[in-house]
Scaffold this motif. Structure first.
Motif, PDB file in Angstrom:
ATOM      1  N   ILE A  38     -14.294  38.722  12.305  1.00 46.36           N
ATOM      2  CA  ILE A  38     -15.550  38.597  11.560  1.00 46.36           C
ATOM      3  C   ILE A  38     -16.284  39.927  11.621  1.00 46.36           C
ATOM      4  N   ASN A  39     -17.195  40.148  10.678  1.00 49.03           N
ATOM      5  CA  ASN A  39     -17.891  41.442  10.585  1.00 49.03           C
ATOM      6  C   ASN A  39     -19.320  41.378  11.097  1.00 49.03           C
ATOM      7  N   PHE A  40     -19.627  40.399  11.943  1.00 48.00           N
ATOM      8  CA  PHE A  40     -20.954  40.325  12.545  1.00 48.00           C
ATOM      9  C   PHE A  40     -20.820  39.702  13.923  1.00 48.00           C
ATOM     10  N   ASN A  41     -21.831  39.888  14.741  1.00 47.73           N
ATOM     11  CA  ASN A  41     -21.829  39.331  16.095  1.00 47.73           C
ATOM     12  C   ASN A  41     -22.592  38.017  16.101  1.00 47.73           C
ATOM     13  N   ILE A  42     -21.977  36.961  16.551  1.00 50.24           N
ATOM     14  CA  ILE A  42     -22.601  35.638  16.579  1.00 50.24           C
ATOM     15  C   ILE A  42     -23.485  35.531  17.820  1.00 50.24           C
ATOM     16  N   LEU A  43     -24.755  35.248  17.590  1.00 51.41           N
ATOM     17  CA  LEU A  43     -25.688  35.026  18.691  1.00 51.41           C
ATOM     18  C   LEU A  43     -25.889  33.543  18.959  1.00 51.41           C
ATOM     19  N   SER A  44     -25.827  32.708  17.927  1.00 50.91           N
ATOM     20  CA  SER A  44     -26.003  31.275  18.126  1.00 50.91           C
ATOM     21  C   SER A  44     -25.285  30.514  17.030  1.00 50.91           C
ATOM     22  N   LEU A  45     -24.904  29.283  17.350  1.00 51.28           N
ATOM     23  CA  LEU A  45     -24.197  28.408  16.411  1.00 51.28           C
ATOM     24  C   LEU A  45     -24.947  27.100  16.266  1.00 51.28           C
ATOM     25  N   LEU A  46     -24.899  26.543  15.067  1.00 51.89           N
ATOM     26  CA  LEU A  46     -25.466  25.226  14.809  1.00 51.89           C
ATOM     27  C   LEU A  46     -24.452  24.424  14.017  1.00 51.89           C
ATOM     28  N   PHE A  47     -23.906  23.363  14.629  1.00 56.69           N
ATOM     29  CA  PHE A  47     -22.932  22.509  13.970  1.00 56.69           C
ATOM     30  C   PHE A  47     -23.639  21.480  13.089  1.00 56.69           C
ATOM     31  N   HIS A  48     -22.973  21.091  12.037  1.00 56.79           N
ATOM     32  CA  HIS A  48     -23.523  20.073  11.146  1.00 56.79           C
ATOM     33  C   HIS A  48     -23.474  18.719  11.854  1.00 56.79           C
ATOM     34  N   PRO A  49     -24.496  17.875  11.671  1.00 64.21           N
ATOM     35  CA  PRO A  49     -24.513  16.588  12.389  1.00 64.21           C
ATOM     36  C   PRO A  49     -23.463  15.601  11.928  1.00 64.21           C
ATOM     37  N   ALA A  50     -22.837  15.830  10.753  1.00 58.57           N
ATOM     38  CA  ALA A  50     -21.854  14.859  10.257  1.00 58.57           C
ATOM     39  C   ALA A  50     -20.544  15.510   9.850  1.00 58.57           C
ATOM     40  N   GLN A  51     -20.598  16.692   9.267  1.00 53.96           N
ATOM     41  CA  GLN A  51     -19.395  17.359   8.773  1.00 53.96           C
ATOM     42  C   GLN A  51     -18.825  18.252   9.867  1.00 53.96           C
ATOM     43  N   GLU A  52     -17.622  17.940  10.328  1.00 53.87           N
ATOM     44  CA  GLU A  52     -17.079  18.631  11.495  1.00 53.87           C
ATOM     45  C   GLU A  52     -16.702  20.075  11.229  1.00 53.87           C
ATOM     46  N   ASN A  53     -16.482  20.462   9.968  1.00 50.40           N
ATOM     47  CA  ASN A  53     -16.069  21.828   9.659  1.00 50.40           C
ATOM     48  C   ASN A  53     -17.234  22.735   9.272  1.00 50.40           C
ATOM     49  N   TRP A  54     -18.434  22.181   9.153  1.00 51.82           N
ATOM     50  CA  TRP A  54     -19.574  22.967   8.697  1.00 51.82           C
ATOM     51  C   TRP A  54     -20.364  23.496   9.889  1.00 51.82           C
ATOM     52  N   MET A  55     -20.760  24.761   9.804  1.00 53.60           N
ATOM     53  CA  MET A  55     -21.557  25.341  10.870  1.00 53.60           C
ATOM     54  C   MET A  55     -22.375  26.512  10.334  1.00 53.60           C
ATOM     55  N   LEU A  56     -23.459  26.789  11.026  1.00 56.18           N
ATOM     56  CA  LEU A  56     -24.312  27.937  10.750  1.00 56.18           C
ATOM     57  C   LEU A  56     -24.228  28.896  11.930  1.00 56.18           C
ATOM     58  N   ALA A  57     -24.216  30.180  11.637  1.00 56.76           N
ATOM     59  CA  ALA A  57     -24.147  31.202  12.684  1.00 56.76           C
ATOM     60  C   ALA A  57     -25.275  32.197  12.477  1.00 56.76           C
ATOM     61  N   TYR A  58     -25.957  32.502  13.567  1.00 50.93           N
ATOM     62  CA  TYR A  58     -27.067  33.468  13.537  1.00 50.93           C
ATOM     63  C   TYR A  58     -26.584  34.771  14.153  1.00 50.93           C
ATOM     64  N   SER A  59     -26.818  35.876  13.457  1.00 43.77           N
ATOM     65  CA  SER A  59     -26.265  37.157  13.879  1.00 43.77           C
ATOM     66  C   SER A  59     -27.303  38.000  14.602  1.00 43.77           C
ATOM     67  N   HIS A  60     -26.832  39.113  15.161  1.00 46.93           N
ATOM     68  CA  HIS A  60     -27.693  40.008  15.923  1.00 46.93           C
ATOM     69  C   HIS A  60     -28.728  40.705  15.050  1.00 46.93           C
ATOM     70  N   ASP A  61     -28.490  40.789  13.737  1.00 45.06           N
ATOM     71  CA  ASP A  61     -29.427  41.462  12.833  1.00 45.06           C
ATOM     72  C   ASP A  61     -30.242  40.462  12.014  1.00 45.06           C
ATOM     73  N   SER A  62     -30.481  39.266  12.582  1.00 41.86           N
ATOM     74  CA  SER A  62     -31.368  38.243  12.008  1.00 41.86           C
ATOM     75  C   SER A  62     -30.863  37.694  10.685  1.00 41.86           C
TER      76      SER A  62
END
Length: 1249
Positions: free
Chosen positions: A316-340
């Protein structure tokens, strides 16, 4: 007698020496490491910087059956200075952004548990990155050097905590008697008690096995993951964290498929050179695992869909600082990077797409199922400026500007967006006072209503369970405490439930509230309140309508009477939730075992951190028993049917205690062959595998040890119907709790049968008739000493808003509102429920008009929402009219149609008079507000003459882009003035009294924006000026900016000085904005000329002006703009029209022109001859001969350009030659004699653009 004594002695020796478990012989009782700090704060910090709670060792002698044992009691003292010790550090990563700055935010540190479904699964590392990887770290010193050992677990709960803690170790010997450590010097147990604690008779059969992670003894951190839910897979990630580098330098991944009996190292599968930093587990499918590589080495994710059996690697081309998984869809996620930046993935991290930039950390949320229309909706708080943000809603994969929704009108405070269950909260601060807004069921935002004089300084959302909001509010007169407020269902109207809650701040500044929701019992809460400088624990059974002190146990753990009588003495509990997943925390309850609460506390007049013990209730807080004299970690096993306890200590241990009868009797078990520093306990109480995993180390430099304990041997069979009994939920013998009588079912204490996971806990439920106990005071009403609700002094119940817009009747409050989730049924005549009353015709009164946010300004082009309120006269026939002040009016048939506000867009700036009126056949009422519509000022330009006459007014004008109307404030600063001149217009006239250079500065203020421009004005007694024009080529290269105009003016001034020999100090060239490019040349008198020689100076200026006229008309003033581009400077003149037109068609016009010229000539001759006799004509005369001025034609441009290459500065006549030529011309009549006059008046304003 001798034979009997011999066999007795032999039997006693056999009992004492023979090990009951074949795997363990040693029976040393050395306690395990633990954190003493109450909040389990976890930070990787030097040991000397942390505070500890000291322990005191007391040794006493106790006689039991003619044998003497040595006991010790563990007591606590106040916090003291720390020093190197065998402490333990528990480290949970901090989620940046979910800390509680001033504003609305979920209080994850309160006693209310936050289910996964509500908050998603945010994870963060120890550098501020959210993570569910909870790290338990053991810090100890070895030969003067500090070493750190930590264990981190992965769990799928939103983590917003940073907890650190450690404790100073104390050596002691403990013997357990009925599950407690005895502190009395003299105590005799009964025979039954002695039998109950006899290891030979009562120790249960538990299967244990130990596995060492060989080769990782240097690793000082570990992350343990066990999915539970009957899965046999356990994953452990061990790491070597270099505290000097602040990075992970080595890692190992271990995997077990047999519940932890054996482990296999997987480094070759993930890459021998790959350094892993974090491990995440999908909460909806725990077979899916994601691991992050250390970004210092490479930025990549490793993905497994089979619980770590295989991995695939993706860069990947960014550094993951935090992850948020979807409450129902197992393949969906949000990632927060070091540059906001926020990224989304729909294939479990294989491909990522940018969602939005400038996202506030921790302020992004997935859609809530059943509320948001699309499941891929993301709620985001984006930063706009310092302290300002916007609430954005969009689709995760389609978040372009055109697809974004801005649901809140205007800006919000940063770190204030909370999306939780049915609610969306945000905060807006204006003039130092915060306003809080809520959206219920994704409807429009409404201002949250607290009692009028609450005046909150801070607010934190504690809970949104059961469609109701619990909020901790710090009122204007509170400093270290908060008050508990409870809302109605929409979360708009709040009432006070409990004042002065005990609060504290976590290491990251996050608020910790002593408020705890008891699991399994509806409406039951515990809270610690400050009463007369004493912290006391209170309990409620009706969702905060009434609160009462906790009754203390009748006896202590040794059976002695306590004589603790309410209200002078009571039981007080520590209510902090466990921040470490491997410890139970100071209080525990479980939905699967309603009515049972285990907590750490003390008995007395107030809550204390000393003389702590463990207490348990089996009847939902009505009565309590003390079970231990010291703090323990206690967990529920077997779906809540059993309890396991481990002493909270900093030393090694190998014992645990198990109870099958709700803590009445405890059986001890040795789980290790050697004393173990226990770093944590991992279990899944809701599964059927009956496995506990202890992890730790035998010594400071030993390898990680994992001890698997199978406690299935505690039970002989599964529970049948005859193994259960019923109990009644009650509140001090009152069976109606939350409006119903409830009978619960639980296993009979002592039955060694396994509970079924799906057995019903509630046996029966029957509603009760509503009483005052089921109602709380409505908004605007307060409970009096007699228990009744009366209107507050600021509240007028007769003037309360009552809607008759949609019907002929309304519900009038009696001052009470039913407690939410209360199931009582209405009986006959109910004096508490709202009464239905008919609407009577009344004239409109109390009409109020405001904007949705209460602001009196808005940006041009924005959607302004107006709110209309009417206290009296609201009916179906009361029409509402709103005049927006810009020529547009709108009328509504009744007030109900304005509930969501009236929206309007203003296209131009200005101050608008907005007027609302309400009218029916009984009368009318009106309300007015003045709304300022502004737009950001992009740039300004101060238009002012660069030369002015001393003692005469000069006009100065500010040109503003874009144009504004009456919405700006202008501040004028002249030279060294200490106070500005303030105007509402952009023009001012000013008289300069001081000669020389005067600086003028103007500031233009628009809302919070201030822009500035300055000019230096030269003030003289007199001057000359010439208007200049340039070759058309200059217009093609004119960017029309001040800097360019200044540079061109400087070049022209230099060229003029070189041609004439006049000092540059006497010349000023000012270019005007706009096209075509024009300028003005100012010729100033010599500064060294005295006032006595003014006439001579004026003559010199006239001579210099004539020289410049000659040079400009001959095209001698030129400069090089670029290579091959030369610009000629001309004097601006008007060319006379031709006297004869060659076109015969226009011969009549030509004759008229000729006659006009003749007439003008005669008039000029007449004036010239008789000028001395006409009083209003004053013409300057000289001694020289008077002569009619000659008309000098403009030099032909084409001829000049053709000869330009031949003209050089060396060819220009010298100043001496020019002066001689000028004097000679004067003798002949003087070329250009009267072309220009000495300027003795104010120069006209510059042209505005």
């Amino acid at each position: 007698m001798g034979l009997w004594a011999f066999w007795s002695f032999s039997l006693l020796a056999f009992v004492l020496l023979y090990p009951f478990h074949p795997k363990f012989v040693a029976q040393a009782e050395i306690t395990f490491s633990r954190t003493i700090d109450r909040f389990y704060r976890l930070e990787v910090t030097p040991l000397e910087t942390r505070a500890t709670r000291k322990s005191t060792e007391i040794k006493v002698s106790l006689k039991v059956d003619n044998s003497t044992k040595v006991f010790s009691a563990f007591e606590t003292e106040a916090l003291g200075p720390s020093k190197p010790n065998n402490g333990q550090q528990v480290d949970n990563a901090t989620q940046s952004g979910n800390e509680a700055p001033i504003g609305i935010k979920p209080n994850y540190h309160s006693g209310v548990q936050i289910p996964d479904k509500k908050y998603g699964n945010i994870f963060e590392d120890n550098q501020g990155r959210a993570t569910a990887n909870m790290m338990l770290e053991d810090t100890f010193s070895v030969r003067g050097k500090k070493a750190k050992r930590s264990v981190v677990a992965t769990h799928s709960e939103n983590v917003d905590r940073s907890i650190s803690g450690e404790a100073q170790s104390r050596e002691r010997f403990v013997e357990t008697v009925q599950g407690v450590s005895n502190t009395r010097a003299e105590y005799r147990r009964t025979g039954e008690e002695a039998r109950g604690s006899n290891p030979k008779q009562s120790e249960p059969h538990l299967d244990t096995s130990t596995f060492a992670l060989s080769g990782d003894s240097a690793h000082n951190q570990a992350m343990v993951y066990w999915s539970g839910h009957n899965s046999s897979v356990i994953l452990i990630l061990t790491k070597l964290y270099d505290f000097n580098l602040g990075a992970v330098t080595e890692s190992s991944l271990w995997r077990s498929t047999d519940y932890g009996s054996t482990y296999i190292k997987l480094n070759n599968k993930v890459g021998s050179r790959t350094v892993l930093s974090y491990l995440y587990v999908c909460p909806t499918n725990k077979q899916k695992i994601m691991m992050l590589s250390d970004p210092e080495v490479e930025s990549a994710v490793l993905i497994s869909s089979d619980e770590g059996a295989s991995f695939e690697k993706h860069t990947i081309n960014f550094n993951i600082l935090s992850l948020l998984f979807h409450p129902a869809q197992e393949n969906w996620m949000l990632a927060y990077s070091h540059d906001s930046k926020l990224y989304s993935s729909m294939d479990f991290g294989r491909k990522w797409q940018l969602v939005h930039d400038n996202v506030m950390p921790g302020r992004f949320y997935w859609a809530v199922m059943g509320l948001d229309k699309e499941t891929d909706v993301v709620h985001i708080e984006t930063r706009i400026a310092e302290g300002r943000a916007q609430y954005v809603k969009c689709r995760a994969q389609r978040c372009t500007e055109g697809n974004r929704q801005y649901l809140f009108p205007g800006y919000v405070d940063t770190n204030s967006l909370v999306v939780q269950d049915e609610y969306v909260f945000t905060q807006v601060t204006k003039s130092g006072r915060a306003s809080y807004f809520v959206s219920y069921m994704r409807e429009s935002f409404k201002r949250m209503k607290l009692p009028k004089y609450c005046l909150p300084k801070d607010m934190h959302i504690i809970s949104t369970d059961e469609k109701q909001v619990f909020a901790a509010v710090q009122e204007w007169n509170q400093n270290n405490t908060y008050s508990l407020y409870i809302s109605d269902s929409p979360g708009v109207y709040f009432i006070l439930s409990l004042e002065n809650l005990r609060t504290s701040r976590g290491p990251a500044g996050n608020l910790l509230v002593d408020f705890y929701k008891v699991e399994g019992i509806n409406g039951m809460y515990l809270a610690n309140k400050l009463v007369d400088n004493h912290i006391k624990t209170f309990i409620t059974y009706n969702k905060g309508q009434t609160w009462a002190l906790l009754p203390a146990p009748a006896t202590d753990v040794t059976g002695n009477n306590l004589h603790c009588i309410l209200p002078f003495c009571s039981l007080h509990l520590h209510l902090e939730m466990s921040e470490n997943p491997y410890t139970s925390g100071p209080i525990t309850s479980k939905k699967s075992v309603p009515g049972i609460i285990v907590a750490t506390g003390n008995i007395g007049t107030e809550l204390s951190s000393t003389n702590l013990g463990m207490f348990i209730t089996s009847d939902a807080g009505n009565s309590w028993r003390q079970i231990f004299n010291e703090e323990h970690n206690i967990w529920f096993l077997d779906n809540g049917g059993a309890l396991v306890a481990v002493l909270h200590t900093v030393k090694q241990t190998r014992h645990l205690w198990i109870s099958l009868d709700e803590g009445k009797k405890w059986d001890r078990h040795s789980f290790s062959s050697a004393p173990l520093y226990v770093d944590g306990v991992l279990m899944e109480p809701e599964s059927d595998n009956h496995i506990i995993t202890f992890f730790g180390h035998f010594s400071h430099r030993s390898e990680w040890q994992l001890i698997k304990i199978d406690y299935k041997g505690l039970f002989s069979r599964r529970c049948m119907d005859g193994d259960y009994q019923t109990w009644y939920l009650h509140n001090k013998e009152e069976l109606c709790v939350m409006g119903e009588k409830q009978i619960y079912m639980k296993r009979r204490p002592g039955n060694r049968c396994m509970l079924a996971q799906d057995y019903s806990r509630i046996y029966s439920s029957e509603p009760c008739v509503c009483t005052a106990y089921d109602f709380e005071c409505d908004y605007g009403w307060e409970r009096q000493a007699d228990g009744k609700c009366s209107p507050a002094f600021w509240f007028n119940p007769n003037g309360a808003f009552k809607s008759c817009s949609t019907s002929q009747s309304f519900l009038n409050s009696t001052g009470y509102r039913k407690v939410l989730s209360n199931n009582c049924k209405e009986g006959g005549r109910n004096v508490y429920s709202p009464r239905k009353e008919p609407c009577r015709p009344r004239a409109p009164r109390g009409l109020r008009l405001s904007t949705s946010q209460g602001e009196l300004s808005a940006a041009v082009g924005s959607n302004v929402t107006f709110m209309v309120y009417l206290d009296y006269g609201d009916s179906q026939r009361t029409s509402i009219q709103l005049d927006f002040g810009d020529g547009i009016k709108i009328t509504y048939s009744n007030l109900s149609r304005t509930d969501d506000g009236i929206k309007h867009i203003y296209r131009t700036t200005g101050i608008y008079r907005v007027r609302a009126s309400a009218e029916n056949n009984q009368g009318s009422d009106s309300s007015t507000l003045f709304l300022h519509i502004t737009s950001p000022v992009e740039r300004i330009y101060l238009s002012a003459p660069i030369v002015a006459i001393r003692g005469k007014e000069a006009n100065l004008t500010v040109v503003v882009w874009p144009g504004h109307t009456r919405t700006l404030t202008f501040f004028w600063w002249f030279d060294n003035s200490s106070e500005p001149i303030i105007t509402l217009e952009g023009t001012i006239s000013y008289t300069f009294q001081k000669g020389g250079k005067n600086k003028v500065t103007v500031q233009v203020a628009s809302a919070s924006t201030v822009m500035q421009d300055s000019k230096v004005i030269t003030v003289k007694e007199f001057f000359r000026s010439l208007l200049l024009s340039f070759s058309p080529a200059l217009d093609e290269h004119n960017p029309d900016i001040p800097e360019w105009r200044e540079d061109i003016g400087r070049v022209v001034r230099t060229a003029l000085s070189q041609v004439s020999g006049v000092q540059e100090d006497q010349l000023l060239v000012s270019l005007y904005p706009g096209l075509p490019t024009t300028a003005e040349l100012f010729i100033l008198p010599d500064e060294h000329t005295s006032s006595e020689h003014k006439r001579r100076s004026e003559e010199a200026l006239e001579a210099i002006s004539d020289i410049f006229v000659t040079a400009l008309n001959q095209g001698l003033i030129q400069f090089e703009l670029k290579a091959d581009i030369r610009i000629i400077v001309y004097m601006t003149q008007q060319t006379l029209a031709p006297l004869v037109d060659s076109n015969t068609i226009h011969s009549g016009s030509a004759m008229l022109m000729l006659l006009s010229v003749v007439f003008v000539g005669l008039a000029a001759f007449f004036i010239y001859k008789f000028k001395r006799k006409i009083p209003w004509i004053h013409v300057q005369t000289e001694d020289s001969h008077e002569k009619e001025p000659e008309v000098i034609s403009t030099v032909d441009q084409n001829d000049t350009m053709s000869n330009m290459s031949k003209v050089k500065l060396s060819d220009f006549p010298s100043q001496k030659e020019l002066m001689e030529n000028e004097l000679e011309a004067r003798n002949r009549g003087g070329i250009g004699r009267n072309l220009e006059r000495i300027v003795t008046r104010e120069f006209p304003n510059c042209t505005n653009v």
